[in-house]
Motif scaffolding. Structure first.
Motif, PDB file in Angstrom:
ATOM      1  N   LEU A 178     -25.341  28.615   3.250  1.00  0.00           N
ATOM      2  CA  LEU A 178     -24.735  28.016   2.064  1.00  0.00           C
ATOM      3  C   LEU A 178     -23.329  27.489   2.350  1.00  0.00           C
ATOM      4  O   LEU A 178     -22.880  26.530   1.717  1.00  0.00           O
ATOM      5  N   LEU A 179     -22.634  28.105   3.306  1.00  0.00           N
ATOM      6  CA  LEU A 179     -21.339  27.573   3.714  1.00  0.00           C
ATOM      7  C   LEU A 179     -21.525  26.220   4.392  1.00  0.00           C
ATOM      8  O   LEU A 179     -20.774  25.267   4.133  1.00  0.00           O
ATOM      9  N   ALA A 180     -22.545  26.116   5.242  1.00  0.00           N
ATOM     10  CA  ALA A 180     -22.842  24.834   5.890  1.00  0.00           C
ATOM     11  C   ALA A 180     -23.278  23.791   4.858  1.00  0.00           C
ATOM     12  O   ALA A 180     -22.893  22.616   4.945  1.00  0.00           O
ATOM     13  N   PHE A 181     -24.062  24.220   3.866  1.00  0.00           N
ATOM     14  CA  PHE A 181     -24.480  23.305   2.799  1.00  0.00           C
ATOM     15  C   PHE A 181     -23.267  22.820   2.012  1.00  0.00           C
ATOM     16  O   PHE A 181     -23.167  21.636   1.664  1.00  0.00           O
ATOM     17  N   SER A 182     -22.328  23.728   1.740  1.00  0.00           N
ATOM     18  CA  SER A 182     -21.124  23.368   0.992  1.00  0.00           C
ATOM     19  C   SER A 182     -20.277  22.371   1.780  1.00  0.00           C
ATOM     20  O   SER A 182     -19.766  21.392   1.211  1.00  0.00           O
ATOM     21  N   LEU A 183     -20.108  22.607   3.066  1.00  0.00           N
ATOM     22  CA  LEU A 183     -19.348  21.669   3.892  1.00  0.00           C
ATOM     23  C   LEU A 183     -20.028  20.306   3.935  1.00  0.00           C
ATOM     24  O   LEU A 183     -19.363  19.265   3.917  1.00  0.00           O
ATOM     25  N   GLY A 184     -21.365  20.303   3.982  1.00  0.00           N
ATOM     26  CA  GLY A 184     -22.097  19.044   3.978  1.00  0.00           C
ATOM     27  C   GLY A 184     -21.919  18.284   2.678  1.00  0.00           C
ATOM     28  O   GLY A 184     -21.762  17.061   2.671  1.00  0.00           O
ATOM     29  N   ALA A 185     -21.921  19.024   1.550  1.00  0.00           N
ATOM     30  CA  ALA A 185     -21.714  18.376   0.253  1.00  0.00           C
ATOM     31  C   ALA A 185     -20.290  17.840   0.132  1.00  0.00           C
ATOM     32  O   ALA A 185     -20.068  16.732  -0.389  1.00  0.00           O
ATOM     33  N   LEU A 197      -5.651  29.110  10.837  1.00  0.00           N
ATOM     34  CA  LEU A 197      -6.347  29.657  12.006  1.00  0.00           C
ATOM     35  C   LEU A 197      -7.416  30.662  11.583  1.00  0.00           C
ATOM     36  O   LEU A 197      -8.559  30.610  12.069  1.00  0.00           O
ATOM     37  N   LEU A 198      -7.063  31.570  10.691  1.00  0.00           N
ATOM     38  CA  LEU A 198      -8.034  32.565  10.227  1.00  0.00           C
ATOM     39  C   LEU A 198      -9.177  31.921   9.457  1.00  0.00           C
ATOM     40  O   LEU A 198     -10.337  32.335   9.559  1.00  0.00           O
ATOM     41  N   LEU A 199      -8.858  30.876   8.697  1.00  0.00           N
ATOM     42  CA  LEU A 199      -9.890  30.181   7.928  1.00  0.00           C
ATOM     43  C   LEU A 199     -10.871  29.468   8.861  1.00  0.00           C
ATOM     44  O   LEU A 199     -12.082  29.506   8.647  1.00  0.00           O
ATOM     45  N   LEU A 200     -10.347  28.834   9.901  1.00  0.00           N
ATOM     46  CA  LEU A 200     -11.211  28.168  10.875  1.00  0.00           C
ATOM     47  C   LEU A 200     -12.092  29.176  11.595  1.00  0.00           C
ATOM     48  O   LEU A 200     -13.279  28.919  11.841  1.00  0.00           O
ATOM     49  N   LEU A 201     -11.529  30.329  11.941  1.00  0.00           N
ATOM     50  CA  LEU A 201     -12.320  31.382  12.579  1.00  0.00           C
ATOM     51  C   LEU A 201     -13.438  31.854  11.661  1.00  0.00           C
ATOM     52  O   LEU A 201     -14.581  32.056  12.095  1.00  0.00           O
ATOM     53  N   THR A 202     -13.113  32.049  10.381  1.00  0.00           N
ATOM     54  CA  THR A 202     -14.102  32.535   9.429  1.00  0.00           C
ATOM     55  C   THR A 202     -15.251  31.558   9.257  1.00  0.00           C
ATOM     56  O   THR A 202     -16.430  31.940   9.290  1.00  0.00           O
ATOM     57  N   MET A 203     -14.930  30.280   9.100  1.00  0.00           N
ATOM     58  CA  MET A 203     -15.936  29.293   8.738  1.00  0.00           C
ATOM     59  C   MET A 203     -16.737  28.779   9.922  1.00  0.00           C
ATOM     60  O   MET A 203     -17.935  28.494   9.801  1.00  0.00           O
ATOM     61  N   PHE A 204     -16.092  28.657  11.101  1.00  0.00           N
ATOM     62  CA  PHE A 204     -16.746  27.970  12.213  1.00  0.00           C
ATOM     63  C   PHE A 204     -17.048  28.866  13.418  1.00  0.00           C
ATOM     64  O   PHE A 204     -17.705  28.414  14.353  1.00  0.00           O
ATOM     65  N   VAL A 205     -16.568  30.109  13.382  1.00  0.00           N
ATOM     66  CA  VAL A 205     -16.870  31.040  14.474  1.00  0.00           C
ATOM     67  C   VAL A 205     -17.586  32.281  13.947  1.00  0.00           C
ATOM     68  O   VAL A 205     -18.682  32.615  14.396  1.00  0.00           O
TER      69      VAL A 205
END
Length: 227
Positions: free
Chosen positions: A170-177, A22-30
């Motif tokens: 860069l987080l979005a770029f990493s998720l895309g890669a 839950l905390l990871l999802l909050l960090t990355m996507f919110v």
């Protein structure tokens, strides 16, 4: 009695994976998009890291050595973020901060891996742990990309100048890669950056197959023990 306590410890550790996810999802996507838009300060990410550290140390980490490693890594990131009190050159401070942040992510991911892929019956929390590991791969590579962007000239194209926007981009770029979905407007230009992005793409392809094989093995072992 010892066997019962071991089972309770394992259940507690596996349940903690849900809170970490839950905390990871909050960090990355919110939080990350909110930081990029200026709605939240970049330091808010540190608050979520504190929550992750607390849950990992108290609930998930099963040995004193791992708890100590998580605590040291987190304290290091906090101290590095207070660089204005230290007076070190900016490049040195950024290297320390990014390095310790990367160490923190690796230690937490490794701790989750021990709980998720350790011996025992396959549960929903183990599957959540596998999802956490998948997301942490993106987070760890995002940290590596930040180091490259900081110290390699023209490592990426269309990279924002603001530190908060860089983190989100860069987080979005990493998720895309990782998902081979593309990095949006950002492209890796430096050979090392391209190589790292390709490595993440390979991991993204191999992870589901490796995960499935491990879960099947654990499930088969659990059925054998029950028989």
């Amino acid at each position: 009695m010892t066997s019962l306590l071991d089972k309770l410890d394992r259940i507690e550790g596996e349940a903690g994976l849900g809170a970490i996810l839950l905390l990871l999802l909050l960090t990355m996507f919110v939080v990350s998009p909110a930081v990029a838009t200026g709605a939240l300060p970049l330091t808010f990410v540190e608050y979520l890291r504190f929550a992750l550290a607390a849950i990992t140390v108290i609930v998930v980490a099963q040995t004193a050595r791992v708890r100590l490693l998580v605590a040291i890594a987190f304290i290091g990131t906090v101290l590095a973020s207070m660089h204005w009190r230290v007076g070190e050159p900016p490049a040195t401070v950024w290297a320390i901060k990014l390095g310790l942040g990367l160490m923190f992510d690796v230690v937490v991911a490794g701790t989750v891996a021990v709980v998720a892929f350790g011996p025992g019956r396959v549960t929903v929390f183990r599957i959540l742990g596998a999802v956490i590991l998948y997301l942490y791969v993106a987070l760890i590579f995002a940290g590596l990309f930040r180091i490259e962007a900081q110290f390699l000239a023209n490592a990426f194209s269309n990279l924002p100048e603001s530190a908060s926007q860089r983190f989100s981009s860069l987080l979005a770029f990493s998720l895309g890669a990782l998902t081979t979905n593309g990095g949006g407007d950002i492209s890796a230009l430096h050979p090392l950056a391209r190589s790292l992005a390709n490595l993440e793409a390979v991991i993204g392809q191999l992870f589901p197959a490796t995960l499935l094989a491990r879960l099947v093995t654990l499930h088969a072992a659990g059925n054998t023990e029950s028989d």
